[in-house]
Design a protein around this motif. Structure first.
Motif, PDB file in Angstrom:
ATOM      1  N   PRO A 170       0.827  -1.250  -0.002  1.00  0.00           N
ATOM      2  CA  PRO A 170      -0.220  -0.076   0.018  1.00  0.00           C
ATOM      3  C   PRO A 170       0.912   1.178  -0.082  1.00  0.00           C
ATOM      4  CG  PRO A 170      -0.996  -1.450   1.456  1.00  0.00           C
ATOM      5  CD  PRO A 170       0.386  -2.087   1.037  1.00  0.00           C
ATOM      6  N   CYS A 171       1.809   1.241   0.955  1.00  0.00           N
ATOM      7  CA  CYS A 171       2.722   2.511   1.027  1.00  0.00           C
ATOM      8  C   CYS A 171       3.708   2.929  -0.078  1.00  0.00           C
ATOM      9  CB  CYS A 171       3.208   2.709   2.362  1.00  0.00           C
ATOM     10  SG  CYS A 171       2.020   3.072   3.812  1.00  0.00           S
ATOM     11  N   LEU A 172       3.820   1.868  -1.173  1.00  0.00           N
ATOM     12  CA  LEU A 172       4.871   1.759  -1.824  1.00  0.00           C
ATOM     13  C   LEU A 172       4.368   1.962  -3.267  1.00  0.00           C
ATOM     14  CD1 LEU A 172       7.548  -0.323  -0.486  1.00  0.00           C
ATOM     15  CD2 LEU A 172       7.379   2.268  -0.085  1.00  0.00           C
ATOM     16  N   ASP A 173       3.020   1.609  -3.513  1.00  0.00           N
ATOM     17  CA  ASP A 173       2.249   1.469  -4.747  1.00  0.00           C
ATOM     18  C   ASP A 173       1.390   2.518  -4.682  1.00  0.00           C
ATOM     19  OD1 ASP A 173       3.772  -0.601  -5.611  1.00  0.00           O
ATOM     20  OD2 ASP A 173       2.336  -2.055  -4.589  1.00  0.00           O
ATOM     21  N   ASN A 174       1.465   3.669  -4.206  1.00  0.00           N
ATOM     22  CA  ASN A 174       0.513   4.635  -4.237  1.00  0.00           C
ATOM     23  C   ASN A 174       0.834   5.723  -5.152  1.00  0.00           C
ATOM     24  OD1 ASN A 174      -1.302   6.773  -3.785  1.00  0.00           O
ATOM     25  ND2 ASN A 174      -0.783   7.238  -1.578  1.00  0.00           N
ATOM     26  N   ALA A 177       0.272   9.780  -5.325  1.00  0.00           N
ATOM     27  CA  ALA A 177       1.171  10.186  -4.412  1.00  0.00           C
ATOM     28  C   ALA A 177       2.443  10.424  -4.890  1.00  0.00           C
ATOM     29  CB  ALA A 177       1.065   9.619  -2.924  1.00  0.00           C
ATOM     30  N   THR A 178       3.135   9.379  -5.785  1.00  0.00           N
ATOM     31  CA  THR A 178       4.458   9.530  -6.168  1.00  0.00           C
ATOM     32  C   THR A 178       4.653  10.194  -7.273  1.00  0.00           C
ATOM     33  OG1 THR A 178       4.008   7.398  -7.245  1.00  0.00           O
ATOM     34  CG2 THR A 178       4.846   7.441  -4.971  1.00  0.00           C
ATOM     35  N   GLU A 188      12.585  10.217  -4.034  1.00  0.00           N
ATOM     36  CA  GLU A 188      11.560  10.213  -3.113  1.00  0.00           C
ATOM     37  C   GLU A 188      10.499   9.158  -3.397  1.00  0.00           C
ATOM     38  OE1 GLU A 188      13.072  12.648  -4.383  1.00  0.00           O
ATOM     39  OE2 GLU A 188      12.648  14.684  -3.187  1.00  0.00           O
ATOM     40  N   LYS A 189      10.210   8.931  -4.608  1.00  0.00           N
ATOM     41  CA  LYS A 189       9.041   8.354  -5.190  1.00  0.00           C
ATOM     42  C   LYS A 189       9.080   6.732  -4.588  1.00  0.00           C
ATOM     43  CE  LYS A 189       8.748   6.542  -9.393  1.00  0.00           C
ATOM     44  NZ  LYS A 189       8.806   6.683 -10.704  1.00  0.00           N
ATOM     45  N   TYR A 190      10.263   6.304  -4.235  1.00  0.00           N
ATOM     46  CA  TYR A 190      10.539   4.958  -3.554  1.00  0.00           C
ATOM     47  C   TYR A 190      10.237   5.000  -2.100  1.00  0.00           C
ATOM     48  CZ  TYR A 190      12.239   4.308  -8.317  1.00  0.00           C
ATOM     49  OH  TYR A 190      12.408   4.189  -9.532  1.00  0.00           O
ATOM     50  N   GLU A 191      10.028   6.159  -1.581  1.00  0.00           N
ATOM     51  CA  GLU A 191       9.846   6.187   0.057  1.00  0.00           C
ATOM     52  C   GLU A 191       8.252   5.767   0.246  1.00  0.00           C
ATOM     53  OE1 GLU A 191      12.965   9.095   2.217  1.00  0.00           O
ATOM     54  OE2 GLU A 191      11.600   9.956   0.767  1.00  0.00           O
ATOM     55  N   ARG A 192       7.867   5.948   1.393  1.00  0.00           N
ATOM     56  CA  ARG A 192       6.610   5.625   1.978  1.00  0.00           C
ATOM     57  C   ARG A 192       5.776   6.849   1.582  1.00  0.00           C
ATOM     58  NH1 ARG A 192       5.607   1.810   5.762  1.00  0.00           N
ATOM     59  NH2 ARG A 192       4.156   3.036   6.819  1.00  0.00           N
ATOM     60  N   HIS A 193       4.634   6.295   0.782  1.00  0.00           N
ATOM     61  CA  HIS A 193       3.290   7.267   0.557  1.00  0.00           C
ATOM     62  C   HIS A 193       1.983   6.694   0.899  1.00  0.00           C
ATOM     63  CE1 HIS A 193       6.457  10.110  -1.026  1.00  0.00           C
ATOM     64  NE2 HIS A 193       6.841   9.156  -1.751  1.00  0.00           N
ATOM     65  N   CYS A 194       1.546   6.643   2.151  1.00  0.00           N
ATOM     66  CA  CYS A 194       0.577   5.709   2.381  1.00  0.00           C
ATOM     67  C   CYS A 194      -0.612   6.373   1.901  1.00  0.00           C
ATOM     68  CB  CYS A 194       0.595   5.615   3.978  1.00  0.00           C
ATOM     69  SG  CYS A 194       2.161   4.565   4.401  1.00  0.00           S
ATOM     70  N   PRO A 195      -1.593   5.539   1.505  1.00  0.00           N
ATOM     71  CA  PRO A 195      -2.845   6.101   0.950  1.00  0.00           C
ATOM     72  C   PRO A 195      -3.778   6.544   2.266  1.00  0.00           C
ATOM     73  CG  PRO A 195      -2.885   3.612   1.139  1.00  0.00           C
ATOM     74  CD  PRO A 195      -1.530   4.165   1.215  1.00  0.00           C
ATOM     75  N   GLY A 196      -4.742   7.477   2.201  1.00  0.00           N
ATOM     76  CA  GLY A 196      -5.635   8.095   3.183  1.00  0.00           C
ATOM     77  C   GLY A 196      -6.483   7.103   3.593  1.00  0.00           C
TER      78      GLY A 196
END
Length: 617
Positions: A170-174, A177-178, A188-196
């Motif tokens: 979830p937090c890497l396939d958003n 957000a990326t 940064e695109k490979y960092e955590r970007h968690c969905p709402g």
């Protein structure tokens, strides 16, 4: 003449006696005594009269009324007492205690119990699973209703996600957000970007078609089922480098890598010959492999008694960590970008980078300074890359930049041979403090907590070592697993002088519990390999698995909601990570054979309760 005795008449004597008794009865003392006696008899009578209806402080006192003369108080004869009410019925007997496990009838722990034979069907139930791809369906449960009789209540199961979610993190396939970071060089695109919260996963991740139970360790080090990780890009890109190949229905791992195409074993021998002080399995027991590929470096270090955490981003070679996990090698998706990695300071005895595609000198060396934070005092950094051995102008410039940066952060170049360069980190702060004040990078603020890692930005500064030497003087393996490390005294926890006792008690507790699991549930027959302890404490659960010879590795997760015990876990020779269970964990579906969550839900539900995090690992 004899004297004559006086003669006293009897009437005179009787008169005198009568006068004396009368005088005594009229004295105040006699009156008081008589009044007290009558009052005492009255109190005793009243107490006896009311004792049948209420408790009395005189209830244990008895008195024989028949011994009293009737003429003393004939008016005080007690009236007849009412009949006593019938006694209440005795309470119903509690149901008989049913013995289960090692709890006896009194609720006490007992070691006198019998383990029967385990039914073969039960064993299969532990080790097998359904295909997991059933459509979501409703279950009907009958429920009795006093007024309407029987009614049916429907409970809906989670539905199965789309096939596109088969490898979903979830937090890497958003992707939404990326998008802003697609052109960024900082990754940064490979960092955590968690969905709402409005985009949380509400379905069960499906398995690939034809998925089978993983091949058990140690056979899985060399081969895995094709159907479990059906991705061929690595074979196409790296097949010539001896990484991976396909043979019938399996992927085969020959043990090679980009810089060690002749195999990891030969490569490890070369490192040991270059620096004999790198004694794998003794002083070097916990390692980090950056940009690990399919983790052959870590896989072959396991047979040398070294636990290596293999990390790589989910980039163009997005399934490399998935292959590592399917092989049964400790691995995790992680990236050097803009935030600290989720490991404590002085975590790793050795850090390895073989063609890991990281520009260590960019932005004032901020990425190498992050590696320096995680490297234990006196630990080694091994770099196998083209700038080490190639003489092209641009590559030689990169080597000079690396030499300059490592000297400014006080790393000693121990050996440079062929395509490998090995540096050693200092044991204390003396070199840092003796630098000129204008030399960069600067020392970090002493108030900066170098073990605080959850969503913390990288810092372009040198993390100072503890003045007391904590972290640098750990015991050799395996003694360090059970010896309370010095950093046990410096971490935050709700104990002071009893920390060593707590450390030993936790280890003893989990050792006894796991031993009972092994006998009762046949854990050794389950062939567990990848295990996660979701609330690891001081690492006692993982230590018990090692002591009881369960051939597995454990990812010790320390929740952000509790005390940060990760430094102690790494000093014991174990591995772990910081995480907030209000968010998904960064790993592929189907990663772990066992999730251990003792005490987790009772703590986390107070913060944020959701079944979301249960659906990921």
């Amino acid at each position: 003449m004899k004297p004559t005795a006086p003669v006293i008449s009897t009437s005179t004597t009787a008169t005198a006696s009568s006068t004396t008794i009368t005088d005594i009865l009229k004295t105040p003392k006699f009156v008081k005594f008589t009044a007290i006696a009558l009052l005492s008899v009255s109190l005793v009578f009243l107490a006896s009269h009311f004792s049948s209806s209420s408790s009395s402080p005189f209830s244990s006192f008895s008195f024989n009324y028949s011994s009293l003369p009737l003429q003393m108080s004939p008016q005080l004869s007690p009236p007849p007492l009412p009949p006593l009410p019938p006694p209440p019925p005795p309470p119903p007997r509690p149901p008989a205690v049913r013995r289960t496990g090692i709890i006896d009838e009194t609720g006490a722990m007992s070691d006198e119990f019998f383990i029967g034979e385990l039914d073969s069907n039960s064993t299969i139930a532990f080790t097998e699973f359904s295909d997991g791809n059933e459509e979501g369906r409703e279950e009907e449960v009958e429920k009795k209703n006093k007024s309407d009789g029987e009614v049916r209540v429907r409970f809906e199961k989670y539905k199965v996600c789309k096939e596109s979610k088969v490898d979903y993190i979830p937090c890497l396939d958003n992707e939404e957000a990326t998008k802003p970071f697609n052109e960024s060089e900082k990754r940064e695109k490979y960092e955590r970007h968690c969905p709402g919260k409005d985009k949380l996963l509400d379905c069960v991740v499906p398995r690939p078609e034809g998925y089978q139970r993983s091949i058990p360790w140690p056979q899985s080090r060399d081969e895995v089922w094709f159907s479990n990780v059906p991705h061929t890009r690595l074979v196409e890109d790296k097949g010539g480098q001896n990484w991976i190949s396909i043979k019938k229905d399996k992927f085969i791992f020959p043990g090679g890598g980009t810089q060690f195409i002749h195999g990891a074993d030969q490569y490890l021998n070369q490192i040991s010959q270059m620096v004999p002080e790198i004694s794998f399995g003794h002083h070097i027991h916990v390692a980090l492999d950056i940009g690990c590929g399919v983790a052959s470096f870590g896989a072959f270090l396991l047979q040398r008694n070294v636990t290596t955490l293999s990390i790589a981003p989910k980039d163009v070679h997005e399934n490399q960590i998935q292959f590592a996990l399917e092989r049964g090698v400790p691995a995790m998706v992680a990236v050097f970008a803009t935030h600290r990695l989720l490991y404590p300071s002085q975590a790793f005895d050795l850090i390895h980078c073989s063609r890991c595609r990281i520009n260590w000198t960019r932005d004032d060396g901020i990425l190498l300074l992050e590696a320096n934070r995680m490297l234990r005092a006196g630990g080694y950094f091994v770099w196998a890359a083209q700038p080490v051995y190639k003489h092209e102008e641009i590559l030689q410039e990169q080597w000079k930049e690396m030499e300059d940066l490592t000297s400014r952060i006080c790393w000693e170049l121990v050996k440079k041979e062929g395509y490998i360069a090995i540096w050693r980190k200092p044991l204390n702060n003396s070199c840092y403090l003796n630098r000129d004040t204008e030399v960069l990078p600067p020392l970090c603020d002493p108030k900066d907590n170098s073990d605080n890692v959850w969503y913390v930005d990288l810092r372009a500064c040198i993390t100072q070592l503890p003045v007391n030497g904590y972290g640098s003087n750990v015991s050799t393996w395996p003694a360090r697993l059970h010896y309370p490390p010095d950093r046990l005294q410096s971490i935050e926890m709700d104990a002071s002088i009893s920390r060593k006792e707590i450390f030993r008690a936790e280890s003893k507790y989990w050792n006894e519990i796991i031993d009972s699991y092994i006998h009762a549930f046949r854990w050794k027959d389950m062939k567990l390999r990848n295990v996660m302890d979701m609330r690891a404490g001081l690492g006692g659960f993982a230590a018990a698995l090692h002591d009881l010879q369960i051939e597995c590795w454990v990812m010790n997760v320390v929740p952000v909601s509790g005390f940060n015990t990760l430094p102690v876990i790494y000093d014991r020779g174990l591995i772990g990570v910081m995480h907030d269970w209000c968010e998904p964990f960064d790993t592929y579906p189907r990663t772990y054979d066992l999730l251990h969550a003792a005490g987790l839900f009772s703590v986390e539900k107070k913060r944020y309760y959701s079944s979301f995090f249960l659906l990921v690992p």
